[in-house]
Every structure is written in C-alpha cells, then in structure tokens.
Enzyme design. Structure first.
Site, PDB file in Angstrom:
ATOM      1  CG  HIS A  64      61.506  78.323  34.644  1.00  0.00           C
ATOM      2  ND1 HIS A  64      60.428  78.970  34.094  1.00  0.00           N
ATOM      3  CD2 HIS A  64      61.485  78.642  35.984  1.00  0.00           C
ATOM      4  CE1 HIS A  64      59.780  79.643  35.044  1.00  0.00           C
ATOM      5  NE2 HIS A  64      60.414  79.470  36.198  1.00  0.00           N
ATOM      6  CG  HIS A  93      53.868  77.298  28.756  1.00  0.00           C
ATOM      7  ND1 HIS A  93      53.044  76.978  29.809  1.00  0.00           N
ATOM      8  CD2 HIS A  93      54.686  78.282  29.186  1.00  0.00           C
ATOM      9  CE1 HIS A  93      53.354  77.760  30.831  1.00  0.00           C
ATOM     10  NE2 HIS A  93      54.347  78.556  30.495  1.00  0.00           N
ATOM     11  NE  ARG A 117      54.411  84.865  29.784  1.00  0.00           N
ATOM     12  CZ  ARG A 117      55.091  83.944  30.464  1.00  0.00           C
ATOM     13  NH1 ARG A 117      55.612  84.237  31.634  1.00  0.00           N
ATOM     14  NH2 ARG A 117      55.239  82.721  29.990  1.00  0.00           N
TER      15      ARG A 117
HETATM   16  N1  CMX Z   1      61.229  71.624  21.190  1.00  0.00           N
HETATM   17  C1  CMX Z   1      61.405  70.303  21.089  1.00  0.00           C
HETATM   18  N2  CMX Z   1      60.685  69.405  21.782  1.00  0.00           N
HETATM   19  C2  CMX Z   1      59.721  69.886  22.583  1.00  0.00           C
HETATM   20  C3  CMX Z   1      59.458  71.262  22.712  1.00  0.00           C
HETATM   21  C4  CMX Z   1      60.274  72.153  21.972  1.00  0.00           C
HETATM   22  N3  CMX Z   1      60.133  73.455  22.056  1.00  0.00           N
HETATM   23  N4  CMX Z   1      58.437  71.439  23.578  1.00  0.00           N
HETATM   24  C5  CMX Z   1      58.083  70.205  23.991  1.00  0.00           C
HETATM   25  N5  CMX Z   1      58.856  69.269  23.400  1.00  0.00           N
HETATM   26  C6  CMX Z   1      58.862  67.821  23.615  1.00  0.00           C
HETATM   27  C7  CMX Z   1      59.184  67.515  25.054  1.00  0.00           C
HETATM   28  O1  CMX Z   1      60.586  67.569  25.286  1.00  0.00           O
HETATM   29  C8  CMX Z   1      58.588  66.140  25.210  1.00  0.00           C
HETATM   30  O2  CMX Z   1      59.455  65.229  24.599  1.00  0.00           O
HETATM   31  P1  CMX Z   1      59.680  63.726  25.183  1.00  0.00           P
HETATM   32  O3  CMX Z   1      58.305  63.103  25.197  1.00  0.00           O
HETATM   33  O4  CMX Z   1      60.631  63.114  24.236  1.00  0.00           O
HETATM   34  O5  CMX Z   1      60.223  63.897  26.558  1.00  0.00           O
HETATM   35  C9  CMX Z   1      57.315  66.243  24.365  1.00  0.00           C
HETATM   36  O6  CMX Z   1      57.554  67.304  23.416  1.00  0.00           O
HETATM   37  C10 CMX Z   1      56.058  66.545  25.145  1.00  0.00           C
HETATM   38  O7  CMX Z   1      56.298  67.713  25.909  1.00  0.00           O
HETATM   39  P2  CMX Z   1      55.102  68.728  26.274  1.00  0.00           P
HETATM   40  O8  CMX Z   1      54.150  67.975  27.124  1.00  0.00           O
HETATM   41  O9  CMX Z   1      54.588  69.372  25.051  1.00  0.00           O
HETATM   42  O10 CMX Z   1      55.875  69.856  27.095  1.00  0.00           O
HETATM   43  P3  CMX Z   1      56.289  69.862  28.644  1.00  0.00           P
HETATM   44  O11 CMX Z   1      55.130  70.338  29.420  1.00  0.00           O
HETATM   45  O12 CMX Z   1      56.886  68.560  29.055  1.00  0.00           O
HETATM   46  O13 CMX Z   1      57.467  70.925  28.646  1.00  0.00           O
HETATM   47  C11 CMX Z   1      58.549  72.965  28.126  1.00  0.00           C
HETATM   48  C12 CMX Z   1      57.233  72.308  28.542  1.00  0.00           C
HETATM   49  C13 CMX Z   1      58.383  74.468  28.166  1.00  0.00           C
HETATM   50  C14 CMX Z   1      59.641  72.552  29.128  1.00  0.00           C
HETATM   51  C15 CMX Z   1      58.922  72.490  26.694  1.00  0.00           C
HETATM   52  O14 CMX Z   1      57.927  72.935  25.787  1.00  0.00           O
HETATM   53  C16 CMX Z   1      60.279  72.961  26.235  1.00  0.00           C
HETATM   54  O15 CMX Z   1      61.285  72.302  26.540  1.00  0.00           O
HETATM   55  N6  CMX Z   1      60.358  74.124  25.500  1.00  0.00           N
HETATM   56  C17 CMX Z   1      61.618  74.709  25.105  1.00  0.00           C
HETATM   57  C18 CMX Z   1      62.276  75.427  26.281  1.00  0.00           C
HETATM   58  C19 CMX Z   1      61.535  76.713  26.614  1.00  0.00           C
HETATM   59  O16 CMX Z   1      61.238  77.528  25.752  1.00  0.00           O
HETATM   60  N7  CMX Z   1      61.282  76.924  27.913  1.00  0.00           N
HETATM   61  C20 CMX Z   1      60.683  78.186  28.406  1.00  0.00           C
HETATM   62  C21 CMX Z   1      59.252  78.027  28.898  1.00  0.00           C
HETATM   63  C22 CMX Z   1      58.725  79.336  29.454  1.00  0.00           C
HETATM   64  C23 CMX Z   1      59.426  79.698  30.742  1.00  0.00           C
HETATM   65  O17 CMX Z   1      59.267  78.977  31.735  1.00  0.00           O
HETATM   66  O18 CMX Z   1      60.172  80.684  30.762  1.00  0.00           O
END
Ligand code: CMX
Length: 468
Positions: A305, A351, A360
């Site tokens: 997050h 996301h 943003r």
């Molecule tokens: N890098 C690598 N893998 C990623 C990824 C990324 N940026 N985004 C998603 N994935 C992976 C997930 O870890 C998940 O893997 P598993 O199936 O092995 O568990 C898969 O892709 C499916 O995930 P998703 O449905 O696309 O994404 P989620 O809704 O589960 O998660 C988020 C959303 C933001 C946690 C994820 O995209 C992520 O970890 N991003 C990187 C961290 C980040 O930038 N967070 C900030 C978000 C904004 C905020 O809240 O400030």
C-alpha cells in the site's frame, strides 16, 4: 433552453460535456457560501440522513451483487460491501472526488496566490460537503487549522525520545495514538453524549487531527533527518501546505506547490483500500478519530500500500547502482525480469481496482514535465513506464500492468532535496487524513453500526457450496 430538449437517445459526447459543465455551474451556484464549515454541514447532515433513510426503506432488500468463493479467498476483490460518500474509483478513469476528476479539481479548486495547484483545504471542503468551495471558505479553513495545530507536551516529549532508527511511520502512528488524550469524542462519549451528536464531536476531532498531523510529521522529519531543532510555529496567514513545508525546513515555493498537489491527490481513494477501510472499521467500534487514524496509518505503512512510494525510489536507485544512471532498454527489461523471477513485486505498478494508468501518476508526470523535464531520475521513471507494463502482461497473471500513484512521487521529492525515502509514506499519511476524516464524520452522521461481516471456515464453505 434547447439543452433541455435533447432526448436521452440522442445525447452525444459533446452534449454530455455541456451537461456536465452545466451541472458543475449549478452545483457551484447552489453551494452554501458560509465560511463556517460546521454550520454548512449542520444543514446538510439532516437532509442526507432523511434521503438515505428513505432509500434504505424503499430499497433495503435490493441486491447489488453476488459473493463467490473466489472473492472470499481473493481479498474480497469486487465485493460491493461498503458505502463511502467522499470518492468513487472507476477502474478505467481513476478517482473522482465527489464526482470531480483530478484535472477538474485542478481547475476548479481555489489556489494559493500566484499558485497553479489546488489547495488541499479546498479538496477537504469538497470531500466533506460535496461542494466546490470559494476562496474565502478555503482561507477560513487554513486559518482554523493553523489555530488548532498545537501539540500537547507529552506528544512532543514522546516524539523527541523516539530512537532515530524507528521508522518514521511507526513514530507517526505512535504519536497519533498518543494524541487521543485530546479526543473530544472520547470525552463526550464517557460523559454520555447522545448518539445523534456523535458526528459533531467527531468533526471537532477530525479538524484538530488534520491541523496537528503536519506538526507531528514535521517534528518526525526534523528529529530523524535533521538536528531536531527549529520547526517553528504554525503561521495562521499561511495555508496548510505552506506551513508544513516551512516546518519541514524547505523554502522553495515550487516545492510548496508540489506539496499542495501531493497532499490533494493522495487524500482519498474510495472506501475499500487498506488505510481507508481500517479507519472506517476501527471507527465503527466508536474508537475515537485518533485511534482510528492510527490504525489507517499502520495499514498505509505496508509495502503493498503506501510504503510502495519508498520502495519505488529504493528500486530505482538499486537499478541505477547496478546499471548506471542512463541504462539501455534491454538492461532495464532484464532487471525487471530478474526482480520478478526472484519472487518480488515491481513496486509502483499494479492495482487492485484500477485497470489503466493512475491519473494520480499522470498529474505528477505533468508536474515533472513542467518543472524538471531533464532530471535523470524522471527520465528513468519514463523509461520504466514504457518497459514494465508489457513485461508484467507477459507474466500472464498481473491484472493491471500500469503505474499507480507511488511510481512517481519519490522522483519529484528527490528533485527538491527530500532524499530521505523512509519519510515518503508519512507525506502520504498526512494527505490521507483529509479523506478518511471526512469519511469518518459522515460515518457517524449516518449512524453506521459496528462493522462485523460474517466469516466461514473452509470446511463450512465446502459443505455449503459443494455439499461435502
Ligand atoms: N509486480 C509483480 N507482481 C505483481 C504486481 C507487480 N507490480 N502486481 C500484481 N502482481 C501479481 C500479484 O502479486 C499476484 O501474484 P500471485 O498470483 O502470484 O499472488 C498476481 O499478479 C495477480 O495480482 P493482481 O490481481 O493483479 O493484483 P492485486 O489486486 O492482488 O494486488 C497490488 C494489487 C497493488 C497489491 C499489486 O499490484 C502490487 O503488489 N503492486 C506493487 C506494490 C504497489 O505498487 N503497491 C501500491 C498500490 C497503490 C497504493 O495503495 O498506494
């Protein structure tokens, strides 16, 4: 008049634009021009309570969706189970604050004299009332927050005694928890306040909390990364962001403009994100606004997050250290694949709700194009923006390969000399106070009960859906 003769089947995109501008004008005309925010809210609350009461009576049994087994194991993604009045997130278009997009807010909200970015005070007014404020209303808010900014001495002592190796977000959350000694809601509750008055005391706490968080945050910065001296007094003639940057020790007007934009756009992202949901959940137990906000901060401090803004900068710096300041596309691509193959996420991308580039991110990119187009780190961010999405798509599992808010913010902060990445999530937290406090006031005004969804065990779930 001809506008009103358009039939719905013939409404084109340009008609829609005219109608939407008309509705903006009508909303501005009908908005209350009093500078007393509590008085404005006191008129709105009963009307809104009645509107929702009637809606619940007539449509309380209507269905808004279904819950699947996958949703239950998948972080409740897609379950429509919360009401949040302040903003709504569209997967493709991004956030709308009370119906207004970020570019609309940049256009409509009052600015500082000579400034180009919206004042966060205006955004708060919009979030809590639904109305775009005028300049006098925003000025009154700056003054009121400056007058509510003082910290009790025990919180100052506590802040000054934290070890400098304690993460700034932990310091922030502890200090906000300790501020609950000041809670007017907690005092009123123990004195037996009637539940119809909850929102009024929560409003007082919300205003105090928003006023105090920049002072807490600036003290953390000065203690952890500077000599701990000279944060100075809050100036009631300055706006909230200008006071904050001054207390941080920055005197660049451009940095203050960045901060106005930053504190506006990080404020709210509808109700289900970890920080907003945590505040709403803890607040539903009638924990006071300080305790509720501290819970939100603890959620914001997670790397998936709000901590992602710190992670992004560390990631970019690691990339530069490994590949040089201006690496080739091939090298960047290889670095991204190595990250993914080692089981880590690419911070700043993806996301849970958004399915396009986060607006943003876009508005911060526009700020950079205007103020720091030749900065090497900004160029790297642009390069990463080109290279990461196709790589994430190639993994076949990432639902949204596009950058989120955190992919850009650190680059801007670095440019103005704020190089302490561990501090970045604190800035996010200061901004988030605006959205979640506006939400909490409405939670109490609308009498939302304690939150308590039903959970099932896997055995029970299997029995229910598979009969075994
Ligand atoms: N890098 C690598 N893998 C990623 C990824 C990324 N940026 N985004 C998603 N994935 C992976 C997930 O870890 C998940 O893997 P598993 O199936 O092995 O568990 C898969 O892709 C499916 O995930 P998703 O449905 O696309 O994404 P989620 O809704 O589960 O998660 C988020 C959303 C933001 C946690 C994820 O995209 C992520 O970890 N991003 C990187 C961290 C980040 O930038 N967070 C900030 C978000 C904004 C905020 O809240 O400030």
């Amino acid at each position: 008049m001809s506008l009103f003769r358009i039939t719905t089947s013939r409404i084109t995109e340009s008609h829609q634009k005219v109608l939407s501008s008309l509705s903006v004008v009508l909303r501005a005309i009908s908005a209350d021009s009093s500078t007393d925010l509590k008085a404005v809210l006191s008129k709105k609350v009963p009307a809104e309570q009645e509107r929702i009461k009637a809606f619940r009576k007539n449509y309380g049994a209507s269905k808004v969706g279904e819950v699947t087994v996958e949703m239950m194991y998948g972080g409740m993604r897609g379950i429509k189970g919360l009401v949040c009045e302040t903003s709504v997130l569209d997967p493709d278009e991004g956030i709308r604050f009370r119906g207004y997009s970020i570019p609309e807010c940049q256009k409509l909200l009052p600015k500082a004299p000579g400034g180009e970015e919206p004042l966060p005070e205006g955004l708060f007014w919009l979030l809590i009332t639904g109305d775009v404020p005028n300049e006098a209303q925003v000025k009154a808010l700056s003054k009121e927050w400056a007058n509510r900014a003082s910290l009790p001495s025990h919180v100052v002592t506590m802040l000054n005694n934290f070890p400098s190796n304690l993460h700034p977000m932990s310091q922030f959350s502890c200090a906000v928890t300790a501020l609950n000694s000041e809670s007017k809601f907690a005092k009123a509750y123990s004195a037996g306040v009637h539940k119809s008055k909850y929102w009024e005391v929560v409003y007082e706490d919300a205003m105090d909390l928003i006023a105090k968080v920049p002072v807490v945050a600036a003290t953390i910065y000065r203690n952890t990364f500077r000599d701990g001296k000279g944060i100075g007094a809050v100036d009631p003639t300055k706006d909230w962001s200008a006071n904050y940057t001054q207390m941080l020790g920055y005197d660049s007007p451009e940095f203050t403009e960045l901060m106005r934009l930053y504190l506006t756009i990080h404020s709210d992202h509808e109700g289900g994100n970890v920080s907003a949901h945590a505040v709403h959940l803890v607040g539903s137990a009638l924990s006071d606004p300080y305790l509720s906000f501290a819970a939100g901060l603890n959620g914001l401090a997670g790397p998936l997050h709000g901590l992602a803004n710190q992670e992004v900068l560390q990631f970019l710096k690691k990339m530069q250290a490994a590949l040089g300041e201006a690496p080739s596309d091939d090298k960047v691509k290889e670095f991204i694949w190595q990250t993914l193959k080692s089981g880590q996420v690419v911070p700043g991308f993806g996301h849970a709700v958004l399915r396009k580039t986060d607006p943003r991110y876009t508005c911060q990119r526009e700020f950079a194009l205007k103020h720091l187009p030749n900065d090497p780190l900004f160029k790297l961010v642009g390069q990463v923006y080109r290279i990461v999405p196709p790589v994430l798509l190639e993994t076949g599992k990432v639902k949204n390969p596009w950058p989120n808010v955190d992919a850009h913010s650190g680059t801007l902060l670095q440019y103005y000399g704020m190089t302490e990445m561990n501090y970045y999530t604190v800035l996010f937290g200061v901004s988030r106070a605006l959205g979640v406090m506006a939400g909490l006031v409405w939670d109490r005004a609308l009498g939302f009960p304690i939150e308590r969804p039903k959970s099932l065990s896997t055995d029970l779930l299997m029995k229910q859906v598979a009969g075994k």
